[in-house]
Design a protein around this motif. Structure first.
Motif, short mmCIF file in Angstrom:
data_model
loop_
_atom_site.label_atom_id
_atom_site.label_comp_id
_atom_site.label_asym_id
_atom_site.label_seq_id
_atom_site.Cartn_x
_atom_site.Cartn_y
_atom_site.Cartn_z
N GLY A 116 -12.72 -24.47 3.87
CA GLY A 116 -11.45 -25.02 3.39
C GLY A 116 -10.56 -25.51 4.51
N LYS A 117 -9.62 -26.36 4.15
CA LYS A 117 -8.69 -26.93 5.12
C LYS A 117 -7.24 -26.69 4.73
N THR A 118 -7.02 -25.89 3.68
CA THR A 118 -5.67 -25.62 3.19
C THR A 118 -5.19 -24.26 3.68
N LYS A 119 -4.11 -24.24 4.42
CA LYS A 119 -3.54 -22.99 4.93
C LYS A 119 -2.91 -22.24 3.75
N VAL A 120 -3.37 -21.02 3.54
CA VAL A 120 -2.84 -20.17 2.48
C VAL A 120 -2.25 -18.93 3.14
N HIS A 121 -0.92 -18.86 3.16
CA HIS A 121 -0.23 -17.77 3.85
C HIS A 121 -0.41 -16.45 3.11
N GLY A 135 5.40 -18.74 1.40
CA GLY A 135 6.28 -19.46 0.49
C GLY A 135 6.91 -20.71 1.07
N GLN A 136 6.56 -21.06 2.29
CA GLN A 136 7.10 -22.27 2.90
C GLN A 136 6.06 -23.39 2.87
N PRO A 137 6.38 -24.51 2.25
CA PRO A 137 5.40 -25.60 2.16
C PRO A 137 5.08 -26.23 3.51
N GLU A 138 6.05 -26.26 4.44
CA GLU A 138 5.82 -26.85 5.76
C GLU A 138 6.34 -25.91 6.83
N PRO A 139 5.53 -24.92 7.21
CA PRO A 139 5.99 -23.97 8.23
C PRO A 139 6.21 -24.65 9.58
N GLU A 154 -5.90 -17.94 -11.14
CA GLU A 154 -5.42 -17.02 -10.12
C GLU A 154 -5.29 -17.70 -8.76
N VAL A 155 -6.26 -18.54 -8.41
CA VAL A 155 -6.20 -19.27 -7.15
C VAL A 155 -4.98 -20.21 -7.16
N LYS A 156 -4.78 -20.88 -8.27
CA LYS A 156 -3.64 -21.80 -8.40
C LYS A 156 -2.32 -21.06 -8.21
N GLU A 157 -2.15 -19.94 -8.88
CA GLU A 157 -0.91 -19.16 -8.78
C GLU A 157 -0.71 -18.61 -7.38
N CYS A 158 -1.77 -18.08 -6.80
CA CYS A 158 -1.70 -17.51 -5.44
C CYS A 158 -1.32 -18.58 -4.43
N GLN A 159 -1.97 -19.73 -4.49
CA GLN A 159 -1.69 -20.80 -3.54
C GLN A 159 -0.30 -21.38 -3.76
N SER A 160 0.12 -21.45 -5.00
CA SER A 160 1.45 -21.97 -5.31
C SER A 160 2.52 -21.10 -4.67
N LYS A 161 2.38 -19.79 -4.80
CA LYS A 161 3.36 -18.86 -4.22
C LYS A 161 3.27 -18.86 -2.70
N ALA A 162 2.06 -18.80 -2.17
CA ALA A 162 1.86 -18.70 -0.73
C ALA A 162 2.33 -19.94 0.01
N ARG A 163 2.20 -21.08 -0.61
CA ARG A 163 2.54 -22.34 0.06
C ARG A 163 3.89 -22.87 -0.38
N GLY A 164 4.52 -22.21 -1.35
CA GLY A 164 5.83 -22.65 -1.82
C GLY A 164 5.80 -23.99 -2.51
N ILE A 165 4.67 -24.28 -3.13
CA ILE A 165 4.51 -25.57 -3.82
C ILE A 165 4.22 -25.28 -5.29
N PRO A 166 5.21 -25.47 -6.15
CA PRO A 166 4.96 -25.19 -7.58
C PRO A 166 4.06 -26.25 -8.19
N TYR A 167 3.10 -25.80 -8.96
CA TYR A 167 2.25 -26.72 -9.70
C TYR A 167 2.88 -26.86 -11.08
N LYS A 168 3.23 -28.07 -11.44
CA LYS A 168 3.84 -28.29 -12.75
C LYS A 168 2.81 -28.93 -13.65
N LYS A 169 2.74 -28.41 -14.86
CA LYS A 169 1.82 -28.99 -15.83
C LYS A 169 2.35 -30.35 -16.24
N LYS A 170 1.48 -31.32 -16.22
CA LYS A 170 1.89 -32.67 -16.61
C LYS A 170 2.02 -32.71 -18.13
N GLY A 171 3.18 -33.12 -18.59
CA GLY A 171 3.40 -33.22 -20.03
C GLY A 171 2.84 -34.51 -20.57
#
Length: 170
Positions: free
Chosen positions: A67-72, A80-84, A133-150
């Motif tokens: 992987g190439k995505t930093k997961v804090h 929780g910071q998107p750009e540390p 679970e991966v989505k929720e974990c990464q969202s919190k760790a990276r501070g990037i909320p995933y919003k469901k597209k309506g």
């Protein structure tokens, strides 16, 4: 001599058949071959008919090392910071979106290669739970909320007709 370009699984398809595949189809084939290789490398080796959601989960965890995505981690000062502002020792993992797309391609490939939809290990509840679970974990760790597209709401014909008929310029 073009060694390695033609696979015996391609049968009698002409050499140009690979060149006409879409990007999606090419990626799906590569993903399917990678998963097949992963199963063959298991000890003992696992045949596709014996593959289950546990093997798929093992495969997804195996892919994290590439992987190439930093997961804090929760103890990290940048959690929780998107750009540390500085580097940290937190692990790199596969991004949720990449895993989600991968599972979609493998799910389709499984059925295209003779697997039944009812026994598709890529469509199991365990895989959906893992991805959530991966989505929720990464969202919190990276501070990037995933919003469901309506879904886009379209006006019904009656609404659009009644609004246009009430204008003085119709």
């Amino acid at each position: 001599m073009d060694r390695g370009k033609h696979h015996s699984s391609e049968g009698s398809s002409p050499p140009s058949a690979a060149a006409t595949l879409s990007r999606y189809e090419s990626q799906k084939r590569r993903d399917w071959n990678t998963f097949g290789q992963f199963l063959r490398n298991q000890r003992p080796s696992v045949g596709l008919p014996h593959c289950n959601s546990s093997h798929v989960l093992d495969f997804l965890r195996y892919l994290d090392q590439f992987g190439k995505t930093k997961v804090h981690l929760q103890g990290c000062v940048f959690y929780g910071q998107p750009e540390p502002p500085a580097p940290c020792a937190c692990p790199l993992k596969q991004a949720w979106g990449s895993l989600d797309a991968l599972i979609g391609r493998l799910r389709a490939a499984y059925e295209e290669n003779g697997g039944s939809p009812e026994s598709n290990p890529f469509a199991s509840g365990a895989i959906r739970i893992y991805l959530r679970e991966v989505k929720e974990c990464q969202s919190k760790a990276r501070g990037i909320p995933y919003k469901k597209k309506g879904k886009k709401v379209n006006k019904t014909d009656d609404e659009s007709n009644s609004s246009s008929s009430s204008t003085p310029f119709s």
